[in-house]
Scaffold this motif. Structure first.
Motif, PDB file in Angstrom:
ATOM      1  N   PRO A 194     -10.153   4.396   6.390  1.00  0.00           N
ATOM      2  CA  PRO A 194     -10.444   5.823   6.114  1.00  0.00           C
ATOM      3  C   PRO A 194      -9.227   6.579   5.582  1.00  0.00           C
ATOM      4  O   PRO A 194      -9.362   7.432   4.696  1.00  0.00           O
ATOM      5  CB  PRO A 194     -10.892   6.361   7.476  1.00  0.00           C
ATOM      6  N   LEU A 195      -8.053   6.273   6.108  1.00  0.00           N
ATOM      7  CA  LEU A 195      -6.832   6.923   5.639  1.00  0.00           C
ATOM      8  C   LEU A 195      -6.541   6.513   4.203  1.00  0.00           C
ATOM      9  O   LEU A 195      -6.196   7.343   3.352  1.00  0.00           O
ATOM     10  CB  LEU A 195      -5.651   6.547   6.532  1.00  0.00           C
ATOM     11  N   LYS A 196      -6.704   5.229   3.926  1.00  0.00           N
ATOM     12  CA  LYS A 196      -6.470   4.702   2.579  1.00  0.00           C
ATOM     13  C   LYS A 196      -7.398   5.361   1.567  1.00  0.00           C
ATOM     14  O   LYS A 196      -6.966   5.804   0.492  1.00  0.00           O
ATOM     15  CB  LYS A 196      -6.702   3.183   2.590  1.00  0.00           C
ATOM     16  N   VAL A 197      -8.677   5.442   1.896  1.00  0.00           N
ATOM     17  CA  VAL A 197      -9.668   6.028   0.982  1.00  0.00           C
ATOM     18  C   VAL A 197      -9.393   7.517   0.773  1.00  0.00           C
ATOM     19  O   VAL A 197      -9.494   8.017  -0.358  1.00  0.00           O
ATOM     20  CB  VAL A 197     -11.096   5.820   1.520  1.00  0.00           C
ATOM     21  N   THR A 198      -9.041   8.220   1.841  1.00  0.00           N
ATOM     22  CA  THR A 198      -8.765   9.659   1.734  1.00  0.00           C
ATOM     23  C   THR A 198      -7.642   9.930   0.746  1.00  0.00           C
ATOM     24  O   THR A 198      -7.771  10.788  -0.140  1.00  0.00           O
ATOM     25  CB  THR A 198      -8.391  10.241   3.110  1.00  0.00           C
ATOM     26  N   PHE A 199      -6.545   9.203   0.896  1.00  0.00           N
ATOM     27  CA  PHE A 199      -5.411   9.419  -0.001  1.00  0.00           C
ATOM     28  C   PHE A 199      -5.686   8.897  -1.409  1.00  0.00           C
ATOM     29  O   PHE A 199      -5.079   9.373  -2.374  1.00  0.00           O
ATOM     30  CB  PHE A 199      -4.144   8.782   0.577  1.00  0.00           C
ATOM     31  N   LYS A 200      -6.598   7.945  -1.527  1.00  0.00           N
ATOM     32  CA  LYS A 200      -6.992   7.468  -2.853  1.00  0.00           C
ATOM     33  C   LYS A 200      -7.757   8.534  -3.619  1.00  0.00           C
ATOM     34  O   LYS A 200      -7.632   8.657  -4.846  1.00  0.00           O
ATOM     35  CB  LYS A 200      -7.860   6.205  -2.714  1.00  0.00           C
TER      36      LYS A 200
END
Length: 215
Positions: A27-33
């Motif tokens: 979720p953190l990865k997708v958010t910053f993506k």
């Protein structure tokens, strides 16, 4: 100076995602993506004033749908691929509306066709060998659509749209080659840097794409 603030923020957030954000938690990865794409859409929206033309809204919609693809692909490759395919269709329709015929640009279709055939042939063979035959048709469809998108961008004669579309093809070529054919060194860096640059250039093209056009 103010006009450079948003592009610099896009550059910073893109670099932050590429170089600093870990793979997990997802979720953190997708958010910053997604953050750079949100900023790119805001940047593109600046060119869509109260008298914005339909072409601008079509391409802006393509940016939004591609952003959805960024999120979807983390959970499902097929859903993400479908979203990007639809996004490219929006780009394609938008670019076609401001088509400016030129024999040299028209002839670029031959080069694009040749490249598309070569890479799709490699991808299809690799996908079949890996036992993922159900992906063959979606991948071929995607290659066709993104190739037409790139050609339609070239036919606009707009340097920003042309640069963005070519970088998009390059980004997806690296991604698909790395996923299906063989490992590409520094693939994540190459894929995302060319991807964000491609989307930014397409967004920037909205400022000049409709010059002398009422569409």
């Amino acid at each position: 100076m103010k006009k450079f603030v948003l592009p610099l923020l896009i550059l910073f957030m893109s670099g932050l995602y590429i170089f600093c954000i870990p793979e997990n938690p997802t979720p953190l990865k997708v958010t910053f993506k997604l953050i750079p794409m949100v900023l790119i859409i805001i940047y593109a929206f600046q060119f869509c004033n109260t008298k914005a033309k339909p072409t601008q809204w079509i391409i802006l919609s393509g940016l939004f749908i591609c952003m959805l693809g960024d999120g979807l692909i983390a959970g499902s490759f097929i859903f993400g691929l479908a979203a990007f395919l639809v996004g490219h269709l929006f780009y394609l329709f938008g670019f076609i509306r401001v088509w400016k015929f030129s024999k040299p640009r028209f002839a670029m279709f031959i080069l694009i066709l040749g490249y598309s055939f070569l890479i799709s042939n490699e991808l299809v063979n690799a996908i079949a060998e890996n036992g993922n035959s159900k992906l063959v048709i979606p991948v071929i469809a995607y290659v066709i659509v993104i190739s037409l998108m790139a050609w339609s961008a070239i036919m606009t004669g707009n340097k920003w749209a042309i640069g963005g579309s070519i970088l998009f093809v390059l980004s997806d070529s690296i991604l698909s080659w790395n996923m299906f054919v063989s490992n590409v060194p520094q693939s994540s860096l190459l894929i995302m840097s060319t991807y964000y640059t491609a989307q930014f250039l397409i967004a920037h093209s909205l400022g000049s794409l409709l010059n002398n056009s009422s569409k």
